[in-house]
Scaffold this motif. Structure first.
Motif, PDB file in Angstrom:
ATOM      1  N   SER A  67      37.013  39.280  38.612  1.00 56.02           N
ATOM      2  CA  SER A  67      36.756  39.189  37.177  1.00 56.02           C
ATOM      3  C   SER A  67      38.040  38.742  36.479  1.00 56.02           C
ATOM      4  N   ASP A  68      38.076  38.896  35.151  1.00 57.17           N
ATOM      5  CA  ASP A  68      39.269  38.534  34.388  1.00 57.17           C
ATOM      6  C   ASP A  68      40.230  39.704  34.223  1.00 57.17           C
TER       7      ASP A  68
ATOM      8  N   ALA B  91      39.357  46.671  40.343  1.00 58.53           N
ATOM      9  CA  ALA B  91      39.624  47.928  41.038  1.00 58.53           C
ATOM     10  C   ALA B  91      38.435  48.876  40.913  1.00 58.53           C
ATOM     11  N   LEU B  92      37.860  48.917  39.720  1.00 61.61           N
ATOM     12  CA  LEU B  92      36.699  49.768  39.478  1.00 61.61           C
ATOM     13  C   LEU B  92      35.493  49.273  40.274  1.00 61.61           C
ATOM     14  N   ALA B  93      35.319  47.959  40.332  1.00 61.15           N
ATOM     15  CA  ALA B  93      34.201  47.387  41.090  1.00 61.15           C
ATOM     16  C   ALA B  93      34.340  47.688  42.578  1.00 61.15           C
ATOM     17  N   LEU B  94      35.560  47.585  43.087  1.00 55.11           N
ATOM     18  CA  LEU B  94      35.801  47.861  44.496  1.00 55.11           C
ATOM     19  C   LEU B  94      35.557  49.334  44.809  1.00 55.11           C
TER      20      LEU B  94
ATOM     21  N   THR C 152      42.241  41.007  46.784  1.00 53.69           N
ATOM     22  CA  THR C 152      41.158  41.631  46.018  1.00 53.69           C
ATOM     23  C   THR C 152      39.858  40.865  46.204  1.00 53.69           C
ATOM     24  N   ASN C 153      39.917  39.553  46.132  1.00 52.86           N
ATOM     25  CA  ASN C 153      38.722  38.728  46.342  1.00 52.86           C
ATOM     26  C   ASN C 153      38.133  38.989  47.718  1.00 52.86           C
TER      27      ASN C 153
END
Length: 279
Positions: free
Chosen positions: A37-38, A44-47, A244-245
């Protein structure tokens, strides 16, 4: 929910090596960051959310003891195989998860066929096993260094396809990820290992020998991915310059695969419902 899952499938499909089709590694850029995301905080929250969902389904997988899951991680040195395991499974209970790493074969392993040591490490019912490198070393490094010829390499491609078909036909879900890192990013990460005393233990001078034949490895990987991406065990090329990606994409691949199993906790035996624990 159904629409979300269909959207997720379409999103993941762009990274899949289509079976029986011509494939070029250049079609997927290692510095692609489309899973991000941007905001680092959002990522971090998505992961974390993905890790929690993976943990919940892995708990059911283990309790049900019906399905088997094999996650294969292949990639050049410093592409992030260890980091992937650390982040994707960060919320998981170690129970029911096992890591198998494949280094240079021992004398005993060399005395057997090349798949012998691999077959002994595949998952049992209720287990997720992660291969950090795998049987694909036996069509990559050996071909790059001309330890096997083209004819033997093609024979091994066919044998690996047969092996993986046998695994899937006997209840194993196979997820294969090639961590696609650029030569430039590998240089950065190798230098970090030399400069940071907490990472220097990861540096192996022998890795420089493999880096010197980078172009030969890219050809070997391209050939292997094209020859062994099947309908039952497809390859996914994961852009890995961004850690991260990489972690987000592999987490989504694994979560989507676990959801496809329609996991359920075992039914409660009728006699258990009559039991009352006394003081």
């Amino acid at each position: 929910m159904a629409n979300q899952e269909k959207s997720l499938d379409k999103n993941l499909d762009q990274y899949k090596v289509k079976p029986n089709s011509k494939f070029s590694l250049s079609s997927i850029q290692p510095n692609d960051k489309s899973e991000r995301s941007d905001s680092k905080a959002k990522d971090a929250l998505a992961l974390e959310k993905l890790a929690v969902e993976i943990n919940a389904l892995q708990d059911i997988l283990h309790a049900q003891a019906k399905h088997k899951v094999l996650l294969i991680l292949q990639g050049m040195d410093a592409s992030g195989k260890d980091g992937t395991v650390k982040h994707v499974f960060s919320e998981c209970d170690p129970l029911g998860i096992r890591l198998a790493s494949f280094k240079a074969p021992s004398a005993d392993e060399l005395a057997h066929d090349y798949l012998w040591r691999v077959h002994s490490q595949v998952p049992k019912k209720g287990e997720i096993v992660i291969f950090n490198r795998s049987h694909y070393e036996d069509v990559l490094i050996v071909k790059v260094h001309d330890w096997i010829d083209e004819a033997e390499c093609k024979r091994r491609f066919a044998q690996i396809n047969d092996f993986e078909r046998m695994l899937t036909e006997t209840g194993t879900l196979v997820i294969k990820c090639f961590l696609h890192i650029s030569k430039e990013e590998q240089k950065v990460r190798m230098q970090e290992r030399l400069d940071d005393p907490t990472k220097t233990w990861k540096f192996n001078p022998g890795d420089l020998n493999e880096r010197a034949v980078w172009s030969k490895y890219m050809v070997a990987y391209e050939n292997a991915l094209q020859a062994t991406s099947t309908s039952y065990a497809p390859w996914y090329v994961v852009p890995a310059d961004s850690k991260t990606n990489r972690n987000l994409l592999i987490s989504r691949l694994l979560l989507n695969a676990l959801k496809s199993l329609k996991l359920e906790y075992p039914s409660v035996p009728a006699e258990y419902k009559k039991i009352s624990i006394e003081d």
